[in-house]
Scaffold this motif. Structure first.
Motif, PDB file in Angstrom:
ATOM      1  N   PHE A   1       0.813  -1.209   0.000  1.00 34.40           N
ATOM      2  CA  PHE A   1       0.000   0.000   0.000  1.00 34.40           C
ATOM      3  C   PHE A   1       0.846   1.257   0.000  1.00 34.40           C
ATOM      4  N   THR A   2       2.049   1.194   0.604  1.00 41.03           N
ATOM      5  CA  THR A   2       2.928   2.352   0.522  1.00 41.03           C
ATOM      6  C   THR A   2       3.269   2.640  -0.930  1.00 41.03           C
ATOM      7  N   VAL A   3       3.600   1.560  -1.674  1.00 35.23           N
ATOM      8  CA  VAL A   3       3.931   1.738  -3.087  1.00 35.23           C
ATOM      9  C   VAL A   3       2.730   2.309  -3.835  1.00 35.23           C
ATOM     10  N   LEU A   4       1.553   1.706  -3.595  1.00 34.05           N
ATOM     11  CA  LEU A   4       0.349   2.184  -4.283  1.00 34.05           C
ATOM     12  C   LEU A   4       0.087   3.650  -3.949  1.00 34.05           C
ATOM     13  N   ALA A   5       0.247   4.013  -2.674  1.00 32.53           N
ATOM     14  CA  ALA A   5      -0.038   5.386  -2.262  1.00 32.53           C
ATOM     15  C   ALA A   5       0.904   6.356  -2.950  1.00 32.53           C
ATOM     16  N   ILE A   6       2.207   6.010  -2.986  1.00 33.93           N
ATOM     17  CA  ILE A   6       3.170   6.920  -3.612  1.00 33.93           C
ATOM     18  C   ILE A   6       2.869   7.068  -5.095  1.00 33.93           C
ATOM     19  N   LEU A   7       2.643   5.925  -5.766  1.00 34.17           N
ATOM     20  CA  LEU A   7       2.333   5.990  -7.194  1.00 34.17           C
ATOM     21  C   LEU A   7       1.080   6.817  -7.442  1.00 34.17           C
ATOM     22  N   SER A   8       0.042   6.603  -6.610  1.00 31.52           N
ATOM     23  CA  SER A   8      -1.209   7.332  -6.826  1.00 31.52           C
ATOM     24  C   SER A   8      -1.010   8.822  -6.655  1.00 31.52           C
ATOM     25  N   MET A   9      -0.302   9.211  -5.575  1.00 22.65           N
ATOM     26  CA  MET A   9      -0.129  10.640  -5.330  1.00 22.65           C
ATOM     27  C   MET A   9       0.671  11.275  -6.460  1.00 22.65           C
ATOM     28  N   VAL A  10       1.749  10.601  -6.870  1.00 17.61           N
ATOM     29  CA  VAL A  10       2.620  11.199  -7.880  1.00 17.61           C
ATOM     30  C   VAL A  10       1.917  11.238  -9.224  1.00 17.61           C
TER      31      VAL A  10
ATOM     32  N   GLY B   1      -1.291  10.642 -10.107  1.00 16.31           N
ATOM     33  CA  GLY B   1      -2.568  11.349 -10.140  1.00 16.31           C
ATOM     34  C   GLY B   1      -2.372  12.843 -10.231  1.00 16.31           C
ATOM     35  N   ASN B   2      -1.497  13.383  -9.386  1.00 13.70           N
ATOM     36  CA  ASN B   2      -1.366  14.833  -9.344  1.00 13.70           C
ATOM     37  C   ASN B   2      -0.582  15.377 -10.527  1.00 13.70           C
ATOM     38  N   ILE B   3       0.377  14.595 -11.047  1.00 12.89           N
ATOM     39  CA  ILE B   3       1.166  15.135 -12.155  1.00 12.89           C
ATOM     40  C   ILE B   3       0.388  15.066 -13.457  1.00 12.89           C
ATOM     41  N   VAL B   4      -0.321  13.960 -13.689  1.00 16.94           N
ATOM     42  CA  VAL B   4      -1.073  13.876 -14.944  1.00 16.94           C
ATOM     43  C   VAL B   4      -2.222  14.882 -14.948  1.00 16.94           C
TER      44      VAL B   4
ATOM     45  N   ALA C   1     -10.920  13.694 -12.186  1.00 18.30           N
ATOM     46  CA  ALA C   1     -10.675  12.254 -12.096  1.00 18.30           C
ATOM     47  C   ALA C   1      -9.259  11.994 -11.628  1.00 18.30           C
ATOM     48  N   TYR C   2      -8.284  12.642 -12.271  1.00 22.33           N
ATOM     49  CA  TYR C   2      -6.905  12.413 -11.842  1.00 22.33           C
ATOM     50  C   TYR C   2      -6.679  12.951 -10.446  1.00 22.33           C
ATOM     51  N   SER C   3      -7.310  14.094 -10.128  1.00 19.38           N
ATOM     52  CA  SER C   3      -7.117  14.617  -8.783  1.00 19.38           C
ATOM     53  C   SER C   3      -7.700  13.653  -7.756  1.00 19.38           C
ATOM     54  N   SER C   4      -8.802  12.948  -8.115  1.00 20.96           N
ATOM     55  CA  SER C   4      -9.372  12.002  -7.146  1.00 20.96           C
ATOM     56  C   SER C   4      -8.439  10.807  -6.952  1.00 20.96           C
ATOM     57  N   ILE C   5      -7.675  10.448  -8.001  1.00 23.36           N
ATOM     58  CA  ILE C   5      -6.680   9.384  -7.818  1.00 23.36           C
ATOM     59  C   ILE C   5      -5.640   9.835  -6.799  1.00 23.36           C
ATOM     60  N   GLY C   6      -5.198  11.106  -6.953  1.00 19.71           N
ATOM     61  CA  GLY C   6      -4.223  11.633  -5.998  1.00 19.71           C
ATOM     62  C   GLY C   6      -4.788  11.693  -4.590  1.00 19.71           C
TER      63      GLY C   6
ATOM     64  N   LEU D   1       3.393  15.884   0.788  1.00 17.89           N
ATOM     65  CA  LEU D   1       3.537  17.341   0.822  1.00 17.89           C
ATOM     66  C   LEU D   1       3.908  17.885  -0.548  1.00 17.89           C
ATOM     67  N   VAL D   2       4.875  17.216  -1.202  1.00 16.99           N
ATOM     68  CA  VAL D   2       5.330  17.710  -2.498  1.00 16.99           C
ATOM     69  C   VAL D   2       4.194  17.651  -3.515  1.00 16.99           C
ATOM     70  N   THR D   3       3.481  16.526  -3.531  1.00 21.70           N
ATOM     71  CA  THR D   3       2.408  16.418  -4.527  1.00 21.70           C
ATOM     72  C   THR D   3       1.250  17.342  -4.180  1.00 21.70           C
ATOM     73  N   SER D   4       1.069  17.674  -2.905  1.00 16.35           N
ATOM     74  CA  SER D   4       0.044  18.661  -2.563  1.00 16.35           C
ATOM     75  C   SER D   4       0.362  19.991  -3.209  1.00 16.35           C
ATOM     76  N   VAL D   5       1.646  20.337  -3.177  1.00 15.17           N
ATOM     77  CA  VAL D   5       2.050  21.602  -3.800  1.00 15.17           C
ATOM     78  C   VAL D   5       1.745  21.563  -5.293  1.00 15.17           C
ATOM     79  N   VAL D   6       2.067  20.418  -5.926  1.00 20.04           N
ATOM     80  CA  VAL D   6       1.757  20.277  -7.343  1.00 20.04           C
ATOM     81  C   VAL D   6       0.264  20.441  -7.575  1.00 20.04           C
ATOM     82  N   SER D   7      -0.530  19.810  -6.685  1.00 23.60           N
ATOM     83  CA  SER D   7      -1.971  19.865  -6.893  1.00 23.60           C
ATOM     84  C   SER D   7      -2.469  21.293  -6.728  1.00 23.60           C
ATOM     85  N   ILE D   8      -1.879  22.032  -5.787  1.00 18.98           N
ATOM     86  CA  ILE D   8      -2.305  23.426  -5.623  1.00 18.98           C
ATOM     87  C   ILE D   8      -2.074  24.192  -6.915  1.00 18.98           C
ATOM     88  N   TYR D   9      -1.005  23.839  -7.631  1.00 18.83           N
ATOM     89  CA  TYR D   9      -0.704  24.541  -8.879  1.00 18.83           C
ATOM     90  C   TYR D   9      -1.841  24.395  -9.877  1.00 18.83           C
ATOM     91  N   TYR D  10      -2.306  23.149 -10.094  1.00 22.29           N
ATOM     92  CA  TYR D  10      -3.351  23.052 -11.121  1.00 22.29           C
ATOM     93  C   TYR D  10      -4.719  23.504 -10.633  1.00 22.29           C
TER      94      TYR D  10
END
Lengths: 209, 115, 550
Positions: free
Chosen positions: C320-329, C331-334, C346-351, C457-466
């Motif tokens: 689940f750690t792997v799944l969580a990291i992949l999902s956050m990264v 989801g938020n980047i795409v 949809a992608y934000s909900s994955i994140g 935290l890092v992906t939250s910042v990315v998400s704030i951007y979009y």
């Protein structure tokens, strides 16, 4: 080995062979109609395996529901959508098939290994035999009452939903405003509507691009 | 009925539990391969039915060999059969409505939405 | 409490009558697994107490509403559009009230152990029922505008709710399977509900194929578990059997079951269906899928992973750690690259699902409470955002992000609501989402999940951007830079029937999102009661703290 034992073993071998060859035919044969009939054969052979496992009720259910309903439904669907369609060739399809075949073979190896290495709690209690039908009924009205009731909701909803989706509405309109509508998503694929004519949607079917 | 009572006499069976499990595993994997590779949407639905039948053989085998008295596996199988029938009906309805819109059942051409 | 007590005999009656008929000849030996040799007389009569049908009183309310919708629908479309909404409100409202009455009630398994109304299940069932209620409020106008039948729509959505609610509390493999499939089949139907639109049908077919395959994989795992217990399907027996199981079979069952859970909560790499289904489905349905269906998935994850696989904690936590990291990264980047609003959400909900998984991986009291809290916060902020984009698409027929340019001039309400909800989703301070997210990160940090928290935290910042770029699009553009759609924006009117509920839902969600953060103390205590009132989670927490001390 008594005659009954060896008969049973031979039946098992024959039915397994029928199941496996039929399944291969279902996924490999180019003609989908043959696949559908072979699928019926697979279902019947599986019902035979259930008889070998002392489960006459489930075998009957398998035959009536899978062969009688699901398979017939699939045949209907094939007839309804059966248009001669030449599938455009896709580059690399053969490689994809072989690769996925290797993956599935690996999965099969894994499953077989688990099946054969796990110490199952054998031997279990003697089989209930012909009392199975009564026992199933008791289960459905005691510890499986909740899933039993929920399954009825599932079937009702699936029936209604399937009718709604498959029904052919010739004409439909917005009940509140009375405008003609197209039963599609409100968000159109192209930027639409507003610019062409203020929100007067034509009941036009979307054509395939 | 008479056939099954004939077999009821022969317990304990000479077919090992693993024999049934192996058939189930092969059926399941065939279904998975068909699911990945079929281009006709109807054939994909058929592959899913194969997978579900594999699972059912598993459940029935366990039910007969390990749980001969309470046969919960048989009840489970009945639920799976019920749900599979509902799913097939819904699947074919959806397929039909898609066929009306797109005039094809080729999985490779269902690409209005990018994968 | 009194209401529930009054209802209980009524609800238990039909089931009890059926039992009374079937049991004189019965030899079903103490379903709890007595020896098969016991004589039939020794059979304990099954009492109404064991059935405890009052536990599913909230579901019964939903069921009654569903049947009433179908009956009213027989009277024609006009009658349906008049009567179906109040019936749904009554049913879901009653369901929520009954859930509130069950809160903290003495715990009593229902249906001979196939259902457990603990606080965890009540919290998640509450989230599911509220998400349906809000989704229905924002649906009416959308469904009528598209000319599809309203009564059937509501009935199918209520059936999906029923499945999801039972799934949240089920403690038996068969019940889990049937309720999961009720939810899934109803979701396929809803995804394809706009049947003249090729995108909707295509989304539905893809969802059906992937979903049925996932169900078959889950069943294979379940059949192995059934074999492992030697003939029992209850999760307690499974947990017991797994303690002594050999590794290969348990690992295989774990992977198979986990794949299905990950499919349901749309964790990367089991997410491929999400963007397509979200883009092709009717928007109110997406709103339900993104919250209700996901909440049920998390409840299932807790039930199975924490309840059954506690002996394999190391393994599933790693997965689940792997799944969580992949999902956050991912989801938020795409999501950064999307041009369609629905696809971006949809992608934000994955994140967002990735963030919630942090709480699951922690396995501490704070972790579980943060999960519950985040789902509750996500309910309001996500549905608020969906209410805004539905309103926009009703008025303009578009969901492209670039079409939102300059909206501030024409429609301040959508602009304000969408901005607040998106800021909350991004986790900007005074909003509800900020407190929920900070609680999650805090729980993760306290449990030494530094990697997860840093990635979060890092992906939250990315998400704030979009999220901010959408807001910028709406607010900053000059009037002459506005999109063609906004330039031709229709006059704002709420007169048409079905717009008022949409406005009510929008304002409710936005107000709770904006103010909930400041008044979040009761919500925090609610979330932690949800954890303390759940024996299964308590056991896991004690176990975890014992291992961390040693």
């Amino acid at each position: 080995m008594s005659i009954a034992d060896s008969t049973q073993f031979l039946c098992f071998l024959a039915l397994s062979a029928a199941v496996l060859l039929g399944a291969l035919g279902v996924v490999l044969l180019p003609n989908i109609v043959y696949s559908a009939f072979l699928l019926g054969g697979v279902f019947l052979a599986v019902a035979g395996l259930y008889l070998l496992l002392n489960a006459s009720f489930v075998a009957a259910a398998q035959m009536m529901i899978y062969v009688g309903a699901v398979n017939v439904l699939i045949l209907f669907a094939i007839m309804l959508v059966n248009k001669k369609e030449t599938l455009a060739a896709i580059p690399g399809l053969g490689v994809r098939r072989i690769l996925s075949g290797a993956v599935c073979a690996g999965l099969l190896g894994l499953l077989l290994r688990v099946d054969f290495t796990t110490p199952w709690a054998l031997p279990g209690p003697v089989s209930i035999g012909e009392g199975a039908t009564i026992r199933i009924g008791e289960h459905l009205f005691s510890d499986y009452l909740l899933p039993f009731e929920l399954a009825s909701v599932l079937l009702l909803m699936a029936m209604i939903g399937a009718i709604v989706l498959a029904r052919r509405d010739v004409f439909s309109s917005d009940v509140i405003t009375g405008e003609g509508v197209d039963q599609g998503l409100i968000e159109k694929a192209r930027t639409p509507l507003l610019l062409e004519k203020n929100l007067q949607i034509q009941p036009v079917l979307e054509k395939t691009p | 009925m008479s056939l099954s009572s004939l077999f009821a006499l022969t317990l304990p069976t000479t077919v090992p539990l693993q024999g049934f499990l192996a058939v189930a595993a092969v059926l399941f994997c065939t279904g998975v391969w068909g699911l990945i590779n079929s281009r006709n949407a109807v054939r994909v639905l058929m592959s899913i039915e194969l997978m579900l039948n594999g699972v059912n053989i598993n459940l029935m085998a366990f039910s007969s060999y390990l749980d001969g008295q309470l046969i919960r596996g048989q009840v489970f199988t009945i639920f799976v059969i019920t749900v599979a029938a509902a799913e097939a009906a819904v699947g074919l309805a959806i397929l039909l409505s898609l066929y009306r819109n797109r005039d094809t059942v080729d999985m490779e051409r269902f690409n209005l939405l990018r994968w | 409490m009194t209401l529930q007590a009054a209802l209980e005999p009524v609800l238990a009656l039909p089931a009890f009558l059926a039992l009374a008929h079937s049991f004189p000849t019965s030899s079903l030996l103490a379903a709890a697994g007595a020896s098969p040799a016991a004589s039939p007389e020794a059979l304990p009569a099954i009492t109404a107490l064991q059935i405890n049908a009052g536990a599913i009183a909230p579901e019964a309310a939903v069921l009654v509403a569903m049947l009433a919708c179908l009956l009213v629908d027989l009277a024609g479309e006009k009658a349906a559009s008049r009567w179906v909404p109040p019936i749904c409100y009554a049913g879901l409202g009653a369901s929520l009230v009954l859930l509130a009455l069950q809160w903290n009630a003495p715990l009593q398994p229902a249906f001979l152990g196939s259902f457990l109304p603990d606080n965890l299940s009540i919290a998640f069932r509450g989230v599911v029922a509220s998400s349906t209620l809000l989704s229905l409020l924002i649906s009416w106008r959308y469904v009528e505008r598209s000319g599809t039948p309203v009564g059937e729509y509501a009935a199918i959505l209520l059936a999906a709710t029923l499945g999801a609610m039972v799934l949240c509390g089920s403690t038996d493999l068969v019940t889990i399977f049937v309720s999961l499939e009720t939810l899934s089949v109803a979701s396929y139907l809803l995804a394809g509900y706009m049947k003249r639109d090729a995108r909707s049908s295509e989304a539905s077919l893809k969802y059906l194929l992937v979903g049925s395959a996932a169900a078959a994989v889950f069943l294979y795992g379940a059949s192995l578990l059934y074999g492992l217990t030697g003939g029992s399907t209850s999760l307690d027996a499974v947990a017991l059997a797994l303690q002594t199981a050999t590794t290969p079979v348990a690992a295989l069952a774990l992977v198979f079951v986990l794949a299905t859970v990950a499919f349901k909560i749309a964790a990367v790499p089991f997410h491929q269906w999400t963007p397509d289904v979200y883009e092709g489905s009717p928007t109110p349905v997406v709103a339900f899928l993104s919250v209700g269906s996901k909440a049920a998935g998390f409840a299932l994850a807790l039930r199975i992973l924490v309840g059954c696989f506690e002996g394999f904690q190391e393994q599933w936590k790693l997965l689940f750690t792997v799944l969580a990291i992949l999902s956050m990264v991912l989801g938020n980047i795409v999501a950064l690259a999307q041009t369609s609003m629905k696809r971006m959400l949809a992608y934000s909900s994955i994140g967002q699902a990735g963030f919630v998984m942090i709480g699951l991986v922690c396995g501490t009291k704070d972790g579980f409470a943060a999960m519950v809290l985040y789902m509750a916060a996500y309910l309001f902020m996500n549905l608020g955002a969906f209410a805004c984009i539905i309103l926009f698409s009703l008025r303009t027929g578009s969901d492209r992000i670039s079409d939102y340019a300059g909206l501030y001039q024409k429609d301040p309400l959508i602009t304000l609501g969408l901005s607040l909800c998106l800021l909350s989703l991004g986790g900007i301070p005074p909003m509800l989402g900020f407190f929920a997210k900070i609680y999650l990160f805090f729980a993760g940090w306290a449990d030494h999940q530094y990697l997860l928290v840093v990635v979060g935290l890092v992906t939250s910042v990315v998400s704030i951007y979009y999220y901010i770029s959408v807001i910028k699009m709406m607010v900053v553009k000059e009037p002459q830079e506005a999109s063609d759609v906004v330039k031709a924006y229709p006059p704002i009117t709420w007169a048409v029937e079905g717009m008022q509920p949409l406005r009510a839902a929008l304002i409710t969600c936005v107000v709770i999102t904006a103010v909930g953060g400041i008044l979040s103390n009761p919500v925090f205590s609610w979330a932690s009661t949800a954890v303390t009132g759940t024996p299964m989670l308590q056991r896991a927490i004690t176990l975890a703290s014992a291992t961390s001390l040693s």
